[in-house]
Design a protein around this motif. Structure first.
Motif, PDB file in Angstrom:
ATOM      1  N   VAL A  56       0.571   0.715   2.650  1.00  0.00           N
ATOM      2  CA  VAL A  56       0.521  -0.282   3.724  1.00  0.00           C
ATOM      3  C   VAL A  56      -0.877  -0.275   4.337  1.00  0.00           C
ATOM      4  N   ASP A  57      -1.433   0.916   4.532  1.00  0.00           N
ATOM      5  CA  ASP A  57      -2.787   1.028   5.091  1.00  0.00           C
ATOM      6  C   ASP A  57      -3.816   0.325   4.211  1.00  0.00           C
ATOM      7  N   ASP A  58      -3.583   0.279   2.910  1.00  0.00           N
ATOM      8  CA  ASP A  58      -4.474  -0.442   1.996  1.00  0.00           C
ATOM      9  C   ASP A  58      -4.219  -1.942   2.018  1.00  0.00           C
ATOM     10  N   PHE A  59      -2.976  -2.325   2.243  1.00  0.00           N
ATOM     11  CA  PHE A  59      -2.595  -3.741   2.214  1.00  0.00           C
ATOM     12  C   PHE A  59      -3.081  -4.486   3.451  1.00  0.00           C
ATOM     13  N   VAL A  60      -3.055  -3.823   4.612  1.00  0.00           N
ATOM     14  CA  VAL A  60      -3.441  -4.474   5.871  1.00  0.00           C
ATOM     15  C   VAL A  60      -4.857  -5.055   5.814  1.00  0.00           C
ATOM     16  N   PRO A  61      -5.873  -4.270   5.450  1.00  0.00           N
ATOM     17  CA  PRO A  61      -7.221  -4.865   5.425  1.00  0.00           C
ATOM     18  C   PRO A  61      -7.374  -5.952   4.360  1.00  0.00           C
TER      19      PRO A  61
END
Length: 143
Positions: free
Chosen positions: A76-81
């Motif tokens: 998710v942390d990779d998907f947000v940006p």
């Protein structure tokens, strides 16, 4: 292609073929996101072939593979940006579109309450009801 629009920026689809990429470009998508690991199952189109087709058709390519049924907070942390910076509209795909939808919901749960996300996913054909506790947990990570 069976494209489901989740919001103004992101639509999801089951596995794309190389020939689907030209159609995606003609529909106005600017970025293609693969959330399915390469060679996840026999007969699956190779990600390198889909990437080449994306680039040939003027689409940006993002490869963010996640394991089915095991989406981590780091995913998710990779998907947000990516959602914030990618050219829009974005078309994300995986085996069925569910992983992409889960990533979208978990990413947006940081800023949007769980129920509207669950409802929107349901309208697109994906049941995220069992994900409600995790969506609520993600709200604590909002900016």
């Amino acid at each position: 292609m069976n494209i489901k629009k989740l919001d103004d920026n992101l639509s999801v689809s089951p596995q794309l073929t190389v020939s689907d990429v030209e159609d995606a470009a003609s529909l106005g998508f600017k970025t293609l996101v693969a959330n399915r690991p390469d060679a996840e199952e026999p007969g699956q189109p190779s990600m390198s072939d889909i990437e080449a087709a994306a680039r040939e058709n003027g689409l940006d390519w993002v490869y963010l593979p996640v394991q089915s049924g095991n989406i981590l907070d780091s995913d998710v942390d990779d998907f947000v940006p990516m959602l914030e910076t990618a050219q829009k509209p974005i078309l994300a795909f995986c085996r069925s579109g569910l992983r992409c939808t889960v990533l979208w919901a978990l990413s947006n749960a940081r800023f949007i309450p769980a129920d509207p996300l669950i409802n929107r996913a349901r309208e697109a054909g994906y049941d995220l009801g069992p994900l409600r506790p995790r969506l609520i947990q993600q709200a604590s990570k909002g900016a």
